[in-house]
Design a protein around this motif. Structure first.
Motif, PDB file in Angstrom:
ATOM      1  N   GLY A 395     -11.072 134.337 -37.446  1.00  0.00           N
ATOM      2  CA  GLY A 395     -11.772 135.011 -38.536  1.00  0.00           C
ATOM      3  C   GLY A 395     -12.894 135.878 -37.997  1.00  0.00           C
ATOM      4  N   GLY A 396     -12.959 137.112 -38.472  1.00  0.00           N
ATOM      5  CA  GLY A 396     -13.958 138.048 -37.964  1.00  0.00           C
ATOM      6  C   GLY A 396     -15.391 137.619 -38.196  1.00  0.00           C
ATOM      7  N   ASP A 397     -15.721 137.245 -39.446  1.00  0.00           N
ATOM      8  CA  ASP A 397     -17.089 136.821 -39.738  1.00  0.00           C
ATOM      9  C   ASP A 397     -17.431 135.538 -39.004  1.00  0.00           C
ATOM     10  OD1 ASP A 397     -17.399 139.017 -41.383  1.00  0.00           O
ATOM     11  OD2 ASP A 397     -16.918 137.926 -43.220  1.00  0.00           O
ATOM     12  N   SER A 398     -16.487 134.608 -38.943  1.00  0.00           N
ATOM     13  CA  SER A 398     -16.718 133.346 -38.249  1.00  0.00           C
ATOM     14  C   SER A 398     -16.953 133.585 -36.765  1.00  0.00           C
ATOM     15  CB  SER A 398     -15.526 132.407 -38.436  1.00  0.00           C
ATOM     16  OG  SER A 398     -15.291 132.168 -39.801  1.00  0.00           O
ATOM     17  N   SER A 399     -16.193 134.495 -36.178  1.00  0.00           N
ATOM     18  CA  SER A 399     -16.358 134.798 -34.759  1.00  0.00           C
ATOM     19  C   SER A 399     -17.754 135.319 -34.466  1.00  0.00           C
ATOM     20  CB  SER A 399     -15.308 135.827 -34.322  1.00  0.00           C
ATOM     21  OG  SER A 399     -14.012 135.276 -34.379  1.00  0.00           O
ATOM     22  N   GLY A 400     -18.244 136.195 -35.327  1.00  0.00           N
ATOM     23  CA  GLY A 400     -19.589 136.714 -35.141  1.00  0.00           C
ATOM     24  C   GLY A 400     -20.641 135.630 -35.238  1.00  0.00           C
ATOM     25  N   ALA A 401     -20.498 134.746 -36.218  1.00  0.00           N
ATOM     26  CA  ALA A 401     -21.460 133.668 -36.401  1.00  0.00           C
ATOM     27  C   ALA A 401     -21.460 132.725 -35.213  1.00  0.00           C
ATOM     28  CB  ALA A 401     -21.150 132.907 -37.690  1.00  0.00           C
ATOM     29  N   VAL A 402     -20.276 132.349 -34.740  1.00  0.00           N
ATOM     30  CA  VAL A 402     -20.179 131.388 -33.640  1.00  0.00           C
ATOM     31  C   VAL A 402     -20.715 131.985 -32.340  1.00  0.00           C
ATOM     32  CG1 VAL A 402     -18.591 130.054 -32.199  1.00  0.00           C
ATOM     33  CG2 VAL A 402     -18.279 130.099 -34.681  1.00  0.00           C
ATOM     34  N   ALA A 403     -20.245 133.174 -31.985  1.00  0.00           N
ATOM     35  CA  ALA A 403     -20.674 133.770 -30.723  1.00  0.00           C
ATOM     36  C   ALA A 403     -22.187 133.981 -30.699  1.00  0.00           C
ATOM     37  CB  ALA A 403     -19.947 135.090 -30.500  1.00  0.00           C
ATOM     38  N   SER A 404     -22.762 134.419 -31.807  1.00  0.00           N
ATOM     39  CA  SER A 404     -24.206 134.646 -31.866  1.00  0.00           C
ATOM     40  C   SER A 404     -24.982 133.341 -31.757  1.00  0.00           C
ATOM     41  CB  SER A 404     -24.572 135.355 -33.177  1.00  0.00           C
ATOM     42  OG  SER A 404     -23.925 136.600 -33.277  1.00  0.00           O
ATOM     43  N   HIS A 405     -24.402 132.260 -32.262  1.00  0.00           N
ATOM     44  CA  HIS A 405     -25.080 130.965 -32.310  1.00  0.00           C
ATOM     45  C   HIS A 405     -25.045 130.238 -30.965  1.00  0.00           C
ATOM     46  CE1 HIS A 405     -26.952 127.875 -34.697  1.00  0.00           C
ATOM     47  NE2 HIS A 405     -26.017 126.970 -34.439  1.00  0.00           N
ATOM     48  N   LEU A 406     -24.200 130.671 -30.054  1.00  0.00           N
ATOM     49  CA  LEU A 406     -24.033 129.951 -28.795  1.00  0.00           C
ATOM     50  C   LEU A 406     -24.889 130.488 -27.647  1.00  0.00           C
ATOM     51  CD1 LEU A 406     -20.167 129.319 -28.737  1.00  0.00           C
ATOM     52  CD2 LEU A 406     -21.992 127.789 -29.502  1.00  0.00           C
ATOM     53  N   GLY A 407     -25.682 131.512 -27.898  1.00  0.00           N
ATOM     54  CA  GLY A 407     -26.546 132.029 -26.844  1.00  0.00           C
ATOM     55  C   GLY A 407     -25.799 132.794 -25.771  1.00  0.00           C
ATOM     56  N   ILE A 408     -24.744 133.515 -26.174  1.00  0.00           N
ATOM     57  CA  ILE A 408     -23.949 134.311 -25.246  1.00  0.00           C
ATOM     58  C   ILE A 408     -24.475 135.743 -25.248  1.00  0.00           C
ATOM     59  CG2 ILE A 408     -21.635 135.253 -24.837  1.00  0.00           C
ATOM     60  CD1 ILE A 408     -20.552 132.652 -26.151  1.00  0.00           C
ATOM     61  N   GLN A 409     -24.586 136.344 -24.046  1.00  0.00           N
ATOM     62  CA  GLN A 409     -25.067 137.729 -23.962  1.00  0.00           C
ATOM     63  C   GLN A 409     -23.932 138.752 -23.892  1.00  0.00           C
ATOM     64  OE1 GLN A 409     -27.010 135.434 -21.563  1.00  0.00           O
ATOM     65  NE2 GLN A 409     -28.050 135.138 -23.519  1.00  0.00           N
ATOM     66  N   ALA A 410     -22.807 138.382 -23.259  1.00  0.00           N
ATOM     67  CA  ALA A 410     -21.743 139.373 -23.059  1.00  0.00           C
ATOM     68  C   ALA A 410     -20.406 138.678 -22.837  1.00  0.00           C
ATOM     69  CB  ALA A 410     -22.068 140.272 -21.868  1.00  0.00           C
ATOM     70  N   PHE A 411     -19.324 139.479 -22.991  1.00  0.00           N
ATOM     71  CA  PHE A 411     -17.970 139.009 -22.727  1.00  0.00           C
ATOM     72  C   PHE A 411     -17.247 139.993 -21.810  1.00  0.00           C
ATOM     73  CE2 PHE A 411     -18.483 137.202 -27.125  1.00  0.00           C
ATOM     74  CZ  PHE A 411     -18.312 135.865 -26.804  1.00  0.00           C
ATOM     75  N   THR A 412     -16.409 139.442 -20.939  1.00  0.00           N
ATOM     76  CA  THR A 412     -15.394 140.225 -20.247  1.00  0.00           C
ATOM     77  C   THR A 412     -14.064 139.509 -20.466  1.00  0.00           C
ATOM     78  OG1 THR A 412     -15.879 139.038 -18.187  1.00  0.00           O
ATOM     79  CG2 THR A 412     -16.924 141.197 -18.491  1.00  0.00           C
ATOM     80  N   VAL A 413     -12.959 140.161 -20.129  1.00  0.00           N
ATOM     81  CA  VAL A 413     -11.651 139.550 -20.321  1.00  0.00           C
ATOM     82  C   VAL A 413     -11.342 138.602 -19.170  1.00  0.00           C
ATOM     83  CG1 VAL A 413      -9.169 139.968 -20.424  1.00  0.00           C
ATOM     84  CG2 VAL A 413     -10.728 141.414 -21.722  1.00  0.00           C
ATOM     85  N   ALA A 414     -10.950 137.374 -19.529  1.00  0.00           N
ATOM     86  CA  ALA A 414     -10.544 136.393 -18.524  1.00  0.00           C
ATOM     87  C   ALA A 414      -9.042 136.398 -18.326  1.00  0.00           C
ATOM     88  CB  ALA A 414     -11.010 134.995 -18.937  1.00  0.00           C
ATOM     89  N   ALA A 415      -8.283 136.581 -19.417  1.00  0.00           N
ATOM     90  CA  ALA A 415      -6.823 136.532 -19.338  1.00  0.00           C
ATOM     91  C   ALA A 415      -6.220 137.114 -20.594  1.00  0.00           C
ATOM     92  CB  ALA A 415      -6.341 135.087 -19.144  1.00  0.00           C
ATOM     93  N   GLY A 416      -4.960 137.503 -20.507  1.00  0.00           N
ATOM     94  CA  GLY A 416      -4.230 137.934 -21.688  1.00  0.00           C
ATOM     95  C   GLY A 416      -3.775 136.726 -22.481  1.00  0.00           C
ATOM     96  N   MET A 417      -3.679 136.889 -23.799  1.00  0.00           N
ATOM     97  CA  MET A 417      -3.245 135.769 -24.631  1.00  0.00           C
ATOM     98  C   MET A 417      -2.264 136.234 -25.705  1.00  0.00           C
ATOM     99  SD  MET A 417      -3.428 132.570 -24.594  1.00  0.00           S
ATOM    100  CE  MET A 417      -4.679 132.511 -23.315  1.00  0.00           C
TER     101      MET A 417
END
Length: 460
Positions: A395-417
């Protein structure tokens, strides 16, 4: 990949900077460019110089946002500073990344409002728009948008999910008509026939002007995708703003590759299997429901969140703790938990959502935010209490809430899924979060067996 130099056709430094209208869409761009051989980093906030210094090889940077569920007033208050920050990085293309289903309205997630704000940061006499993305089974044909579902391709206003979206249902397939409800800006179209007959540049020439009109570009296959990428890149001028889906990334990469500036598609790494993963889902799409059902039938523990309890400040803490502890107990026994708020659009939790919210004195937006924050808190506590290092958020809104709440600064790709859903590597100053693998999944993406694929480390 070693980024090519100016004499090879691509400039030094950044090639594109983007703002994603939700978190899942932001990782869609991250996947598309990384798989094409364009080093890309997604930040959760507008990057500072010291943030960029951690990724000196990046040729695309993004900022994950949440504007898809926001009002035009919110956009006017928040987006200009982000667009100016991105434009200041010097990338020749600045993008407002929209969902490839284009769901939006004058009141919520207005793409027209975003364009009106974004074109101010660039001086090109046009604003290209690329929405079609064949890899994601999204096609724009003579201005009309089509998307796949249930092994069929549907016109977007007849799509079984998007025509019934609970917030921004799509009732119009002609994107020019749909966009005209959100902005008075001039809008034109380079259609399939124009491209086949070599008339794309002539159409562009006839439309451009100081008012920076929107020019939509049909994309239905590899040839039209390449032509769309060519027109955007060759006519970018001193800098161009584009409200587009990840179709823009696929189009640019296809054109760059045709010129020999990128290698053949290098693809993405393969993930290793994990014994256990954690999942939270705030999506109400039919595919998300199918994925929950699949998980329940294949050894996952599925836990339904009581939405009324999570919306009630008297009972929310107890419900969050119940879900967290049951999920943690499952992980301790090697069982992957799936915590979800609803199963599909016909779920009673969805049908009665507004009534429950009104009964507690909340509007729909406030209630949706509360559900997202409850899921985010469950995920935070679950990670703190267990050894989990791979998780999924649906879920788009859920993803934003979770990622913001976990103290993450950035993402890169680890693997294809799965197409549009990479497995990401989190970058954080918090050692507990740094290196966490997380898939942020749009509701309608992936196969029913998606959660099993993430656990097994195989491409879904």
């Amino acid at each position: 990949m070693n980024p090519r130099c100016e004499q090879d056709g691509l400039p030094e430094g950044l090639w594109l900077a983007y703002y994603g209208d939700d978190f899942t869409g932001s990782t869609d761009v991250l996947e598309a460019f990384t798989a094409a051989g364009v080093p890309t980093v997604l930040f959760l906030h507008a990057p500072r110089a010291e943030d960029l210094a951690r990724f000196p090889g990046a040729r695309c940077v993004g900022v994950a946002g949440q504007s898809r569920g926001k009002s035009p007033a919110w956009m006017r208050a928040h987006l200009p500073a982000v667009f100016e920050s991105l434009a200041s990085l010097g990338a020749p293309v600045v993008q407002y990344k929209v969902c490839s289903t284009f769901d939006s309205s004058p009141e919520v997630g207005s793409i027209g409002q975003a364009i009106d704000l974004g074109v101010r940061c660039t001086s090109a006499p046009w604003s290209p728009m690329v929405v079609g993305a064949p890899r994601l089974q999204r096609y724009q044909v003579f201005g009309h948008l089509f998307a796949a579902a249930h092994n069929e391709v549907w016109r977007i206003d007849r799509h079984p999910t998007m025509s019934r979206h609970p917030v921004t249902p799509m009732h119009e397939s002609d994107l020019r008509v749909h966009l005209a409800q959100q902005t008075p800006r001039r809008t034109g179209l380079v259609n399939l026939a124009h491209m086949a007959q070599g008339q794309a540049d002539a159409v562009w020439q006839s439309l451009q002007g100081a008012d920076q009109p929107v020019l939509m570009l049909d994309v239905a296959d590899t040839a039209t995708q390449r032509e769309a990428g060519r027109l955007v890149w060759e006519q970018r001028g001193p800098g161009v703003f584009s409200a587009s889906s990840s179709g823009l990334q696929y189009a640019l990469a296809e054109y760059w590759r045709s010129r020999g500036w990128l290698p053949e598609w290098p693809g993405l790494p393969i993930a290793q299997a994990h014994d256990c993963i954690g999942v939270v889902s705030g999506s109400c799409s039919p595919m998300s429901a199918a994925q929950i059902d699949w998980a329940q039938a294949h050894g996952f523990l599925t836990l339904r969140m009581s939405v009324p309890l999570c919306l009630d400040p008297v009972h929310a803490e107890a419900e969050i703790e119940r879900l967290t502890q049951q999920a943690a107990d499952a992980v301790a026994q090697g069982v992957s938990p799936v915590i979800y708020s609803a199963k599909g659009p016909d779920d009673p939790a969805v049908q009665g959502f507004e009534a429950v919210a009104q009964g507690l004195g909340l509007d729909k937006a406030q209630a949706s935010e509360s559900v997202g924050m409850a899921l985010a808190e469950v995920m935070r506590r679950l990670l703190d209490r267990t050894h989990l290092r791979r998780v999924v958020v649906a879920g788009g809104d859920s993803s934003g809430a979770v990622a913001s709440h976990l103290g993450i600064q950035a993402f890169t790709v680890a693997a294809g899924m799965a197409p549009g859903v990479p497995l990401c590597r989190a970058w954080s100053d918090d050692a507990r979060r740094d290196g966490l693998e997380i898939a942020l999944k749009g509701g309608q993406l992936g196969l029913p067996s998606f959660y099993g694929a993430v656990r097994a480390g195989r491409v879904a």
